[in-house]
Design a protein around this motif. Structure first.
Motif, short mmCIF file in Angstrom:
data_model
loop_
_atom_site.label_atom_id
_atom_site.label_comp_id
_atom_site.label_asym_id
_atom_site.label_seq_id
_atom_site.Cartn_x
_atom_site.Cartn_y
_atom_site.Cartn_z
N PRO A 13 0.47 -1.23 0.02
CA PRO A 13 -0.53 -0.02 -0.19
C PRO A 13 1.00 1.27 0.18
CG PRO A 13 -0.64 -1.96 1.48
CD PRO A 13 0.58 -2.52 1.04
N GLN A 14 2.10 1.22 0.33
CA GLN A 14 2.59 2.52 0.72
C GLN A 14 3.25 3.01 -0.44
OE1 GLN A 14 6.33 1.82 2.72
NE2 GLN A 14 7.04 4.08 2.58
N ASN A 15 3.95 1.40 -1.07
CA ASN A 15 3.80 2.28 -3.08
C ASN A 15 2.97 2.77 -4.10
OD1 ASN A 15 6.48 1.26 -2.31
ND2 ASN A 15 6.60 -0.63 -2.98
N VAL A 16 1.83 2.17 -2.98
CA VAL A 16 0.63 2.52 -4.33
C VAL A 16 -0.01 3.82 -4.19
CG1 VAL A 16 -1.69 1.93 -4.27
CG2 VAL A 16 -0.19 0.77 -4.06
N ALA A 17 0.35 3.76 -2.96
CA ALA A 17 0.33 5.42 -2.27
C ALA A 17 1.94 6.27 -3.06
CB ALA A 17 0.55 5.79 -0.99
N ASN A 18 2.58 5.77 -2.87
CA ASN A 18 4.03 6.31 -3.92
C ASN A 18 3.36 6.71 -4.72
OD1 ASN A 18 5.37 6.44 -1.54
ND2 ASN A 18 6.44 5.11 -1.70
N VAL A 19 3.21 6.31 -6.49
CA VAL A 19 2.45 6.38 -7.18
C VAL A 19 1.76 7.41 -7.68
CG1 VAL A 19 1.66 4.97 -9.58
CG2 VAL A 19 2.99 3.96 -7.77
N ARG A 20 0.12 7.30 -6.71
CA ARG A 20 -0.91 8.52 -6.33
C ARG A 20 0.29 9.72 -5.87
NH1 ARG A 20 -5.42 5.94 -6.96
NH2 ARG A 20 -6.19 3.56 -5.62
N ALA A 21 1.73 9.86 -5.48
CA ALA A 21 1.59 11.28 -4.65
C ALA A 21 2.42 11.56 -5.90
CB ALA A 21 2.55 11.28 -3.67
N ARG A 22 2.79 10.74 -7.32
CA ARG A 22 3.79 11.67 -8.34
C ARG A 22 3.15 10.95 -9.73
NH1 ARG A 22 8.53 7.48 -5.96
NH2 ARG A 22 9.19 8.57 -4.53
N VAL A 23 2.45 10.90 -9.02
CA VAL A 23 0.99 11.51 -10.94
C VAL A 23 1.75 12.68 -11.42
CG1 VAL A 23 -1.30 11.09 -11.85
CG2 VAL A 23 -0.46 9.51 -9.95
N HIS A 24 1.14 13.81 -10.52
CA HIS A 24 1.55 15.28 -10.51
C HIS A 24 2.57 15.66 -11.83
CE1 HIS A 24 -2.31 16.49 -10.02
NE2 HIS A 24 -2.28 16.04 -8.71
N GLY A 31 3.40 12.66 -19.66
CA GLY A 31 3.17 11.26 -18.87
C GLY A 31 1.57 11.11 -19.12
N ARG A 32 1.75 9.59 -18.60
CA ARG A 32 -0.13 9.27 -18.03
C ARG A 32 -0.12 8.39 -16.80
NH1 ARG A 32 -2.97 9.93 -23.87
NH2 ARG A 32 -1.51 7.54 -24.44
N ILE A 33 -0.47 7.46 -15.48
CA ILE A 33 -0.57 6.73 -14.74
C ILE A 33 -2.12 6.49 -14.58
CG2 ILE A 33 -0.84 5.88 -12.93
CD1 ILE A 33 1.69 8.34 -12.22
N ALA A 34 -2.16 5.21 -14.50
CA ALA A 34 -3.80 4.41 -14.55
C ALA A 34 -3.25 3.88 -13.21
CB ALA A 34 -4.38 3.97 -16.01
N VAL A 47 0.03 0.84 -14.46
CA VAL A 47 0.15 1.16 -16.20
C VAL A 47 0.42 2.81 -16.77
CG1 VAL A 47 -0.87 1.58 -18.26
CG2 VAL A 47 -1.83 -0.61 -17.01
N LEU A 48 2.29 2.52 -16.82
CA LEU A 48 2.31 3.87 -16.79
C LEU A 48 2.98 3.89 -18.65
CD1 LEU A 48 4.66 6.53 -15.35
CD2 LEU A 48 6.53 4.23 -15.32
N GLU A 49 2.04 5.59 -18.52
CA GLU A 49 3.27 6.11 -20.03
C GLU A 49 3.91 5.97 -20.12
OE1 GLU A 49 -0.66 4.23 -22.92
OE2 GLU A 49 -1.54 5.69 -21.76
N LEU A 50 4.93 6.71 -20.40
CA LEU A 50 6.37 7.95 -20.97
C LEU A 50 6.34 8.05 -22.26
CD1 LEU A 50 8.49 6.73 -18.00
CD2 LEU A 50 6.81 8.49 -17.86
N PRO A 51 6.83 9.65 -22.76
CA PRO A 51 7.49 9.72 -23.91
C PRO A 51 9.39 8.87 -23.27
CG PRO A 51 7.11 11.85 -22.53
CD PRO A 51 6.56 11.04 -21.12
N GLN A 58 13.17 7.37 -13.22
CA GLN A 58 12.97 8.68 -12.89
C GLN A 58 12.12 9.02 -11.80
OE1 GLN A 58 13.81 9.11 -17.20
NE2 GLN A 58 14.47 10.78 -16.65
N PHE A 59 10.91 8.13 -11.51
CA PHE A 59 9.49 8.80 -10.69
C PHE A 59 9.47 8.06 -9.80
CE2 PHE A 59 9.17 10.48 -15.49
CZ PHE A 59 9.03 11.56 -15.02
N PHE A 60 10.18 6.64 -10.41
CA PHE A 60 9.60 5.40 -8.91
C PHE A 60 11.32 4.08 -8.80
CE2 PHE A 60 5.53 7.07 -11.18
CZ PHE A 60 4.90 7.06 -10.13
N PRO A 61 11.57 5.22 -8.04
CA PRO A 61 13.12 4.05 -8.52
C PRO A 61 13.17 2.45 -7.61
CG PRO A 61 13.10 6.14 -6.77
CD PRO A 61 11.94 6.19 -7.59
N ASP A 62 12.13 2.83 -6.66
CA ASP A 62 12.27 0.92 -6.12
C ASP A 62 10.57 0.57 -6.43
OD1 ASP A 62 13.69 2.65 -4.34
OD2 ASP A 62 12.24 3.54 -2.91
N ILE A 63 10.27 0.57 -7.31
CA ILE A 63 9.29 0.28 -7.88
C ILE A 63 9.35 -0.47 -8.77
CG2 ILE A 63 6.57 -0.10 -8.63
CD1 ILE A 63 6.16 2.62 -7.09
#
Length: 68
Positions: A13-24, A31-34, A47-51, A58-63
């Motif tokens: 759950p902590q990693n999910v919270a980290n993803v939500r915190a970095r959406v912006h 990019g986009r996150i679903a 699902v992460l979409e990046l240029p 660069q955004f999620f080094p631990d995932i």
């Protein structure tokens, strides 16, 4: 602009919270996150979409995200 798609299956759950915190941060570079609802056993598909100039690390080094 073409986006490259990555996926991660997250149990923490902590990693999910980290993803939500970095959406912006991801959206700021184009990019986009679903984030899917958790499964019965608590796994969350992200699902992460990046240029092309960016990587998941660069955004999620631990995932561990994987190229789809």
């Amino acid at each position: 602009m073409k986006l490259i798609q990555y996926q991660a299956l997250i149990a923490s759950p902590q990693n999910v919270a980290n993803v939500r915190a970095r959406v912006h941060h991801v959206e700021r570079v184009g990019g986009r996150i679903a984030i899917a609802p958790p499964t019965r056993v608590g796994m969350v598909l992200v699902v992460l979409e990046l240029p092309p100039d960016y990587t998941p690390e660069q955004f999620f080094p631990d995932i561990p995200f994987y190229l789809v």
